[in-house]
Scaffold this active site. Structure first.
Site, PDB file in Angstrom:
ATOM      1  N   TYR A 159       0.892  -0.727   0.114  1.00  0.00           N
ATOM      2  CA  TYR A 159       0.199  -0.062   0.365  1.00  0.00           C
ATOM      3  C   TYR A 159       1.240   1.511  -0.094  1.00  0.00           C
ATOM      4  CZ  TYR A 159      -3.955  -3.325   1.442  1.00  0.00           C
ATOM      5  OH  TYR A 159      -4.709  -4.001   1.387  1.00  0.00           O
ATOM      6  N   TYR A 193      -0.054 -11.072  -0.159  1.00  0.00           N
ATOM      7  CA  TYR A 193       0.859 -10.251   0.164  1.00  0.00           C
ATOM      8  C   TYR A 193       1.040 -10.917   2.025  1.00  0.00           C
ATOM      9  CZ  TYR A 193      -2.305  -6.946   2.607  1.00  0.00           C
ATOM     10  OH  TYR A 193      -4.177  -6.440   3.144  1.00  0.00           O
ATOM     11  N   ARG A 214      -2.030 -12.913   3.048  1.00  0.00           N
ATOM     12  CA  ARG A 214      -3.667 -12.384   2.358  1.00  0.00           C
ATOM     13  C   ARG A 214      -3.708 -13.036   1.153  1.00  0.00           C
ATOM     14  NH1 ARG A 214      -7.119  -7.899   4.010  1.00  0.00           N
ATOM     15  NH2 ARG A 214      -8.508 -10.520   3.872  1.00  0.00           N
ATOM     16  N   HIS A 217      -6.602  -8.945  -2.974  1.00  0.00           N
ATOM     17  CA  HIS A 217      -8.094  -8.699  -2.844  1.00  0.00           C
ATOM     18  C   HIS A 217      -7.940  -7.057  -3.606  1.00  0.00           C
ATOM     19  CE1 HIS A 217      -5.704  -7.698   1.133  1.00  0.00           C
ATOM     20  NE2 HIS A 217      -6.823  -6.921   1.122  1.00  0.00           N
ATOM     21  N   HIS A 219     -10.280  -3.734  -1.977  1.00  0.00           N
ATOM     22  CA  HIS A 219     -11.462  -2.805  -0.699  1.00  0.00           C
ATOM     23  C   HIS A 219     -11.657  -1.959  -1.605  1.00  0.00           C
ATOM     24  CE1 HIS A 219      -9.171  -4.102   2.424  1.00  0.00           C
ATOM     25  NE2 HIS A 219      -7.465  -4.511   2.027  1.00  0.00           N
TER      26      HIS A 219
END
Length: 292
Positions: A159, A193, A214, A217, A219
């Site tokens: 991120y 990740y 994880r 995906h 969000h």
């Protein structure tokens, strides 16, 4: 004066107050928490050394770090399954609306406002993904002017708030649906990740033999006048950890399958001269209902 013993200490702590007169809901939570915590301490026969280790752990969890500027409290509740459990407790209309799931610790409010079809972020190495769909009510009618807040990692699994090489707000954006309830944006295919594991939460996972992965995906937070807000994630169906998310947040109804497009040499397709992907996904929101 009553002597405190193993038999009466739990009730003594519960009774040390006004018995719900000031704040009934807080007292309800407090009473249950003390009951279960004291039972846990006795069940495992917690030692003074272990208690101090626990104190140190929670002190470290609350500290800011490079990967987790707000500390690891939110990530801890995710890893313990508490965040998803709370969501499951209050999830309704499973069969008629899009299922919710946890927000995660990487949400940042006030993301950049973007226009229909805009690029969500900059990443020259990522495979281009065009995502589109509609926001609908339970009857299949479009919801116009719904706000869609989107955030994801880049193609390397980071991120923007974790990666100094990314500009602020990279792969974050807020979009509005049009009169037909449509939304569309360009992004890159996310990858699965590892959660930040250099801190106390990562240490505990390693000691427990738990992995830190994880699945890939994207969000979403959606809101619209007259409808309940929705926080959810869409998951790539071919991720190897789709059945073993370390925060237990995958719901089957939001798993997506990307369509791969190979561009013939010398041609432009969808403004692309190389491989790209597309996917369509519709969100269904539940109406706000007044309590009778």
């Amino acid at each position: 004066m009553n002597t405190i013993t193993l038999d009466n200490i739990t009730q003594a702590v519960i009774n040390h107050g006004d018995g719900a007169k000031t704040h009934p809901r807080l007292y309800e939570i407090y009473k249950s928490l003390i009951t279960h915590l004291h039972a846990f301490v006795q069940e495992v026969n917690l030692t003074e050394q272990e208690l101090q280790m626990g104190r140190d752990f929670f002190t470290r969890v609350a500290r800011s770090s490079g990967d987790m500027p707000d500390g690891e409290i939110a990530m801890l509740t995710d890893l313990l399954g508490i965040s998803e459990l709370v969501d499951l407790l209050h999830r309704t209309n499973h069969d008629t609306v899009t299922e919710s799931t946890l927000e995660g610790p990487m949400y940042v409010p006030d993301a950049p406002e973007r226009q229909m079809g805009d690029r969500l972020g900059i990443d020259e190495d990522g495979d281009v993904l065009f995502m589109s769909g509609r926001v609908l009510d339970v009857n299949g009618s479009p919801i116009a002017n719904a706000l869609i807040d989107v955030w994801q990692t880049n193609s390397k699994g980071f991120y923007d708030i974790q990666d100094l090489n990314q500009p602020k707000g990279n792969f974050r954006g807020r979009f509005r649906t049009n009169a037909d309830g449509c939304y569309a944006f360009e992004t890159v295919v996310p990858i699965g990740y590892d959660i930040p594991a250099n801190g106390p939460c990562g240490e505990v996972l390693r000691l427990l033999g738990r992995h830190t992965h994880r699945p890939a995906h994207i969000h979403f937070k959606l809101s619209a006048t007259g409808f309940n807000p929705l926080t959810t994630q869409t998951y790539l169906n071919d991720d190897p950890y789709i059945c073993s998310d370390t925060v237990f947040a995958v719901v089957s109804s939001t798993i997506i399958t990307l369509q791969k497009h190979n561009v013939p040499n010398g041609m432009l397709v969808h403004n692309q001269n190389k491989l790209f992907y597309t996917v369509k996904f519709n969100f269904v929101l539940s109406p706000v209902t007044e309590d009778v």
